[in-house]
Scaffold this active site. Structure first.
Site, PDB file in Angstrom:
ATOM      1  N   SER A 125       0.801  -1.222   0.048  1.00  0.00           N
ATOM      2  CA  SER A 125      -0.066  -0.062  -0.040  1.00  0.00           C
ATOM      3  C   SER A 125       0.920   1.358   0.151  1.00  0.00           C
ATOM      4  CB  SER A 125      -1.018   0.118   1.207  1.00  0.00           C
ATOM      5  OG  SER A 125      -1.370   1.119   1.298  1.00  0.00           O
ATOM      6  N   TYR A 151      -1.640  -1.239  10.755  1.00  0.00           N
ATOM      7  CA  TYR A 151      -1.916  -1.765   9.371  1.00  0.00           C
ATOM      8  C   TYR A 151      -0.884  -1.340   8.336  1.00  0.00           C
ATOM      9  CZ  TYR A 151      -3.760  -1.409   4.546  1.00  0.00           C
ATOM     10  OH  TYR A 151      -3.723  -1.128   3.172  1.00  0.00           O
ATOM     11  N   LYS A 155       2.166  -3.829   6.560  1.00  0.00           N
ATOM     12  CA  LYS A 155       2.322  -3.889   4.942  1.00  0.00           C
ATOM     13  C   LYS A 155       4.070  -3.632   4.694  1.00  0.00           C
ATOM     14  CE  LYS A 155      -1.528  -4.264   3.135  1.00  0.00           C
ATOM     15  NZ  LYS A 155      -1.956  -5.605   2.559  1.00  0.00           N
TER      16      LYS A 155
HETATM   17  N1  UFG Z   1     -12.429  11.655   3.335  1.00  0.00           N
HETATM   18  C1  UFG Z   1     -13.232  12.456   3.660  1.00  0.00           C
HETATM   19  N2  UFG Z   1     -14.676  11.708   4.228  1.00  0.00           N
HETATM   20  C2  UFG Z   1     -14.847  10.351   4.379  1.00  0.00           C
HETATM   21  C3  UFG Z   1     -13.904   9.656   4.191  1.00  0.00           C
HETATM   22  C4  UFG Z   1     -12.712  10.070   3.549  1.00  0.00           C
HETATM   23  O1  UFG Z   1     -13.378  13.453   3.422  1.00  0.00           O
HETATM   24  O2  UFG Z   1     -15.856  10.122   4.818  1.00  0.00           O
HETATM   25  C5  UFG Z   1     -11.296  11.926   2.859  1.00  0.00           C
HETATM   26  C6  UFG Z   1     -10.012  11.537   3.476  1.00  0.00           C
HETATM   27  O3  UFG Z   1      -9.811  12.621   4.552  1.00  0.00           O
HETATM   28  C7  UFG Z   1      -9.061  11.439   2.537  1.00  0.00           C
HETATM   29  C8  UFG Z   1      -9.695  11.114   1.362  1.00  0.00           C
HETATM   30  O4  UFG Z   1     -11.033  11.268   1.645  1.00  0.00           O
HETATM   31  O5  UFG Z   1      -8.404  12.892   2.081  1.00  0.00           O
HETATM   32  C9  UFG Z   1      -9.614   9.769   1.009  1.00  0.00           C
HETATM   33  O6  UFG Z   1      -9.849   8.678   2.450  1.00  0.00           O
HETATM   34  P1  UFG Z   1      -9.877   7.212   2.300  1.00  0.00           P
HETATM   35  O7  UFG Z   1     -10.193   6.794   3.640  1.00  0.00           O
HETATM   36  O8  UFG Z   1     -10.658   6.851   1.140  1.00  0.00           O
HETATM   37  O9  UFG Z   1      -8.456   6.682   1.769  1.00  0.00           O
HETATM   38  P2  UFG Z   1      -7.170   6.845   2.546  1.00  0.00           P
HETATM   39  O10 UFG Z   1      -6.262   7.573   1.422  1.00  0.00           O
HETATM   40  O11 UFG Z   1      -7.292   7.462   3.995  1.00  0.00           O
HETATM   41  O12 UFG Z   1      -6.671   5.493   2.759  1.00  0.00           O
HETATM   42  C10 UFG Z   1      -6.342   4.697   1.742  1.00  0.00           C
HETATM   43  C11 UFG Z   1      -6.670   3.085   2.226  1.00  0.00           C
HETATM   44  C12 UFG Z   1      -5.862   2.809   3.079  1.00  0.00           C
HETATM   45  C13 UFG Z   1      -4.418   2.869   2.689  1.00  0.00           C
HETATM   46  C14 UFG Z   1      -4.052   4.376   1.863  1.00  0.00           C
HETATM   47  C15 UFG Z   1      -3.128   4.665   1.345  1.00  0.00           C
HETATM   48  O13 UFG Z   1      -8.075   3.207   2.664  1.00  0.00           O
HETATM   49  O14 UFG Z   1      -5.874   1.339   3.195  1.00  0.00           O
HETATM   50  O15 UFG Z   1      -5.245   4.794   1.278  1.00  0.00           O
HETATM   51  O16 UFG Z   1      -2.417   5.892   1.090  1.00  0.00           O
HETATM   52  F1  UFG Z   1      -3.424   2.601   3.545  1.00  0.00           F
END
Ligand code: UFG
Length: 339
Positions: A125, A151, A155
């Protein structure tokens, strides 16, 4: 090749199973089904037109895994996607995350060694980079900066284990694929992401709002140092991601290698919501909320290494990812459980 696909009934696994079969490979699935449903395997079989032998077991059960591999010998390669993947949950239950993610991998490596399997593709990841100190992220970017969640650490530790294993065995071909943010669904509308409970990730959450099962989405922070103040991510269509596994598997060389799988195109939270509104034709209510602890402002890939060495590149846009996700969501409002 005959390929053992661990986690093959999950979101990325199901799409990878289809891509492998379409590329002419035979697939065996091993999955404990904890994050998915046996219905996913039935749909893979429907889409590929053949039976997919499946082991539904905890993959730390070494004898069950070895017996399954022997029953289907010769197995030529493993694509290892099985594991727990929720960042927040990993902070609440770190020991379970280390146990499942590391235990599964170690068991798999032991079975591969005893059964003479020498090729492994692993789902890593982009989270291994932690807080980026340069963008876009290349495979040479430092890993582990402020990496606070178990998590992500699992990885990173597994990448180290594979690198060490390859250094000790000149015949081993091991590849880690660092995924950015997988989104979208199979264009058939039969296979897609099916999170249990309230989704943690942005696109599944937005999609639940569009279908009416959640009232609105919280935008976690609008004061980041980004063009519109919301977080930037690299959203990669899951069928492009699946194709990356096929390319890595077919071209794996002796030793250890690592590839970013992303589009290289940063997309903000507000841009993703707007794209989903266009794709679904529904308004998505949202409100600005505080930053989510642990989130970085921006994370996106330089995917050029995979382009140069594997001949792989993404073909689908965020618009197509929203269209396909919505197609899956609207055809399966309750996910696989509604089948
Ligand atoms: N976000 C919101 N509202 C929500 C959910 C997310 O504004 O309800 C925002 C987050 O703050 C972030 C973006 O949307 O800016 C993406 O968030 P995600 O939770 O979809 O994804 P992440 O980038 O946090 O995490 C993902 C995977 C992880 C992995 C990571 C690697 O879920 O498993 O990418 O960078 F580790």
């Amino acid at each position: 090749m005959r390929v053992l696909l661990t986690g093959g009934a999950g979101y990325i696994g199901a799409h990878t199973a289809i891509a492998l079969v379409e590329a002419g490979h035979e697939v065996l699935i091993a999955d404990d089904m904890s994050g998915t449903s046996p219905e996913a395997v039935r749909r893979i079989e429907r889409l590929t037109g053949g039976a997919v032998p499946t082991l539904a077991a905890d993959l730390r059960d070494e004898s069950a895994l070895r017996e399954f591999v022997r029953e289907h010998a010769p197995v030529h390669a493993v694509v290892h996607l099985a594991g727990l993947k929720a960042v927040g949950e990993s902070m609440a239950e770190p020991v379970r995350y280390y146990d499942v993610n590391l235990g599964t991998t170690i068991t798999l490596l032991k079975v591969m060694a005893s059964e003479g399997i020498r090729t492994l593709v692993f789902s890593s990841s982009a989270t291994v980079y932690g807080t980026p100190d340069e963008l876009p992220l290349t495979e040479q970017s430092p890993t582990g900066i402020d990496l606070a969640n178990p998590y992500g650490k699992t990885k990173r530790i597994i990448e180290e284990i594979l690198s060490d294993a390859a250094a000790a065995d000149p015949e081993l071909r091991a590849v880690s694929l660092r995924y950015f943010n997988p989104v979208g669904a199979h264009p058939s509308g039969l296979i897609g992401e099916d999170p249990h409970g309230i989704p943690n990730n942005l696109m599944p959450f937005v999609s639940r709002v569009a279908i009416g099962s959640l009232p609105s989405v919280s935008v976690f922070g609008d004061d980041y140092d980004t063009p519109d103040g919301t977080g930037l991510r690299d959203y990669i269509h899951v069928t492009d991601l699946a194709a990356g596994h096929v390319a890595a598997l077919e071209q794996a060389e002796p030793g250890y290698d690592v590839f970013n799988l992303g589009t290289g195109e940063p997309v903000s939270v507000l841009e993703l919501i707007a794209a989903f509104e266009r794709a679904s034709g529904r308004e998505i209510p949202r409100q600005i909320a505080p930053r989510r602890p642990g989130d970085v402002a921006a994370s996106y890939a330089d995917p050029s290494k995979a382009g140069e060495k594997l001949g792989w590149r993404t073909t689908l846009t965020i618009e197509e990812a929203c269209r396909d996700y919505w197609n899956w969501q609207s055809n399966n409002p309750k996910g696989y459980a509604g089948a």
